[in-house]
Design a protein around this motif. Sequence first.
Motif, PDB file in Angstrom:
ATOM      1  N   UNK A  19       0.860  -1.185   0.000  1.00 42.59           N
ATOM      2  CA  UNK A  19       0.000   0.000   0.000  1.00 42.59           C
ATOM      3  C   UNK A  19       0.893   1.230   0.000  1.00 42.59           C
ATOM      4  N   UNK A  20       0.295   2.388  -0.196  1.00 42.72           N
ATOM      5  CA  UNK A  20       1.051   3.628  -0.301  1.00 42.72           C
ATOM      6  C   UNK A  20       1.921   3.890   0.927  1.00 42.72           C
ATOM      7  N   UNK A  21       1.406   3.563   2.114  1.00 46.44           N
ATOM      8  CA  UNK A  21       2.180   3.804   3.338  1.00 46.44           C
ATOM      9  C   UNK A  21       3.052   2.609   3.721  1.00 46.44           C
ATOM     10  N   UNK A  22       3.073   1.579   2.880  1.00 46.54           N
ATOM     11  CA  UNK A  22       3.846   0.350   3.099  1.00 46.54           C
ATOM     12  C   UNK A  22       3.471  -0.363   4.388  1.00 46.54           C
ATOM     13  N   UNK A  23       2.269  -0.120   4.883  1.00 48.07           N
ATOM     14  CA  UNK A  23       1.814  -0.764   6.105  1.00 48.07           C
ATOM     15  C   UNK A  23       1.076  -2.064   5.849  1.00 48.07           C
ATOM     16  N   UNK A  24       0.865  -2.390   4.587  1.00 52.82           N
ATOM     17  CA  UNK A  24       0.128  -3.606   4.246  1.00 52.82           C
ATOM     18  C   UNK A  24       0.494  -4.030   2.827  1.00 52.82           C
ATOM     19  N   UNK A  42      -3.005  -7.660   3.610  1.00 60.21           N
ATOM     20  CA  UNK A  42      -2.263  -8.415   4.614  1.00 60.21           C
ATOM     21  C   UNK A  42      -1.473  -7.405   5.439  1.00 60.21           C
ATOM     22  N   UNK A  43      -1.664  -7.433   6.778  1.00 61.28           N
ATOM     23  CA  UNK A  43      -1.026  -6.473   7.676  1.00 61.28           C
ATOM     24  C   UNK A  43      -0.312  -7.178   8.813  1.00 61.28           C
ATOM     25  N   UNK A  44       0.653  -6.492   9.383  1.00 61.29           N
ATOM     26  CA  UNK A  44       1.307  -6.975  10.587  1.00 61.29           C
ATOM     27  C   UNK A  44       0.400  -6.642  11.765  1.00 61.29           C
ATOM     28  N   UNK A  45       0.211  -7.602  12.641  1.00 55.11           N
ATOM     29  CA  UNK A  45      -0.569  -7.365  13.850  1.00 55.11           C
ATOM     30  C   UNK A  45       0.375  -7.512  15.030  1.00 55.11           C
ATOM     31  N   UNK A  46       0.597  -6.411  15.764  1.00 60.26           N
ATOM     32  CA  UNK A  46       1.556  -6.423  16.859  1.00 60.26           C
ATOM     33  C   UNK A  46       1.042  -7.176  18.081  1.00 60.26           C
ATOM     34  N   UNK A  47      -0.208  -6.972  18.411  1.00 62.02           N
ATOM     35  CA  UNK A  47      -0.771  -7.646  19.581  1.00 62.02           C
ATOM     36  C   UNK A  47      -2.284  -7.716  19.432  1.00 62.02           C
ATOM     37  N   UNK A  48      -2.886  -8.653  20.157  1.00 65.77           N
ATOM     38  CA  UNK A  48      -4.341  -8.755  20.167  1.00 65.77           C
ATOM     39  C   UNK A  48      -4.891  -7.731  21.149  1.00 65.77           C
ATOM     40  N   UNK A  49      -5.688  -6.815  20.638  1.00 61.82           N
ATOM     41  CA  UNK A  49      -6.278  -5.775  21.482  1.00 61.82           C
ATOM     42  C   UNK A  49      -7.668  -6.181  21.929  1.00 61.82           C
ATOM     43  N   UNK A  50      -8.048  -5.724  23.108  1.00 55.74           N
ATOM     44  CA  UNK A  50      -9.383  -5.934  23.642  1.00 55.74           C
ATOM     45  C   UNK A  50     -10.014  -4.566  23.860  1.00 55.74           C
ATOM     46  N   UNK A  51     -11.250  -4.406  23.419  1.00 56.98           N
ATOM     47  CA  UNK A  51     -11.972  -3.152  23.582  1.00 56.98           C
ATOM     48  C   UNK A  51     -12.857  -3.258  24.818  1.00 56.98           C
ATOM     49  N   UNK A  80     -10.566   9.941  -1.129  1.00 61.97           N
ATOM     50  CA  UNK A  80      -9.834   8.822  -1.720  1.00 61.97           C
ATOM     51  C   UNK A  80      -9.781   7.666  -0.718  1.00 61.97           C
ATOM     52  N   UNK A  81     -10.188   6.467  -1.139  1.00 62.98           N
ATOM     53  CA  UNK A  81     -10.157   5.313  -0.234  1.00 62.98           C
ATOM     54  C   UNK A  81      -8.776   5.041   0.365  1.00 62.98           C
ATOM     55  N   UNK A  82      -7.715   5.382  -0.356  1.00 58.98           N
ATOM     56  CA  UNK A  82      -6.354   5.217   0.185  1.00 58.98           C
ATOM     57  C   UNK A  82      -6.147   6.097   1.413  1.00 58.98           C
TER      58      UNK A  82
END
Length: 159
Positions: A19-24, A42-51, A80-82
Motif C-alpha cells: 500500500x502507499x504507506x507500506x503498512x500492508x 495483509x497487515x502486521x498485527x503487533x498484539x491482540x487488542x481488547x476493547x 480517496x479510499x487510500x
Amino acid sequence: MRCPYCGNDDTQVKDSRPTEDSGAIRRRRICSGCGGRFTTFERVQLRDLTVVKKSGRKVPFDREKLARSVNTALRKRSVDPERSERMISGIVRQLESQGEVEVSSDQIGEFVMEGLKGLDDVAFVRFASVYKNFSAADDFRSFLAELAKDPGAAASDDE
C-alpha cells in the motif's frame, strides 16, 4: 482465501503490491469457481487488542468494524479510499503502540474523531452525531457552534 461471492476456497493471487504507506500488502485475487475478483490486505498485527465498552463488557478489537464505521461516515463523500485506509491504519498503530492490551471504546472514538476532522468535515460531523449520541437538531447546532468557536474543542469535548 475464501471468495466473498461464492465461498469457494480456491482463489488465486493475480497482483501483489505494498500500500502507499507500506503498512500492508494489497492483493488482487480471482476466484477459480465463479471468476469473481476481489482485493485483500495483509497487515502486521503487533498484539491482540481488547476493547472495553462503556458497559464494561470486553470484546476483541475488530479492525473491520472500525473500517465500517469510518466508511459509513465517509459514504458519498469524495475522499480517496487510500486516505481513509491510511487513517484507519494510523488509528490501529496508535492503539497498538500505547502498550496496553485493553483500550476503551471512548479512546477509539476520539482517535476516529481526530482522524476524520482532518479528512472530511461532513464525515467528522456524521461520526460525531453517532459517537456523541445526538438526539435532536439542537445537538447538531451546539456541536457546530462549538466547532466554529474553537476548532479543537469539539473533538475533545466530553459530553
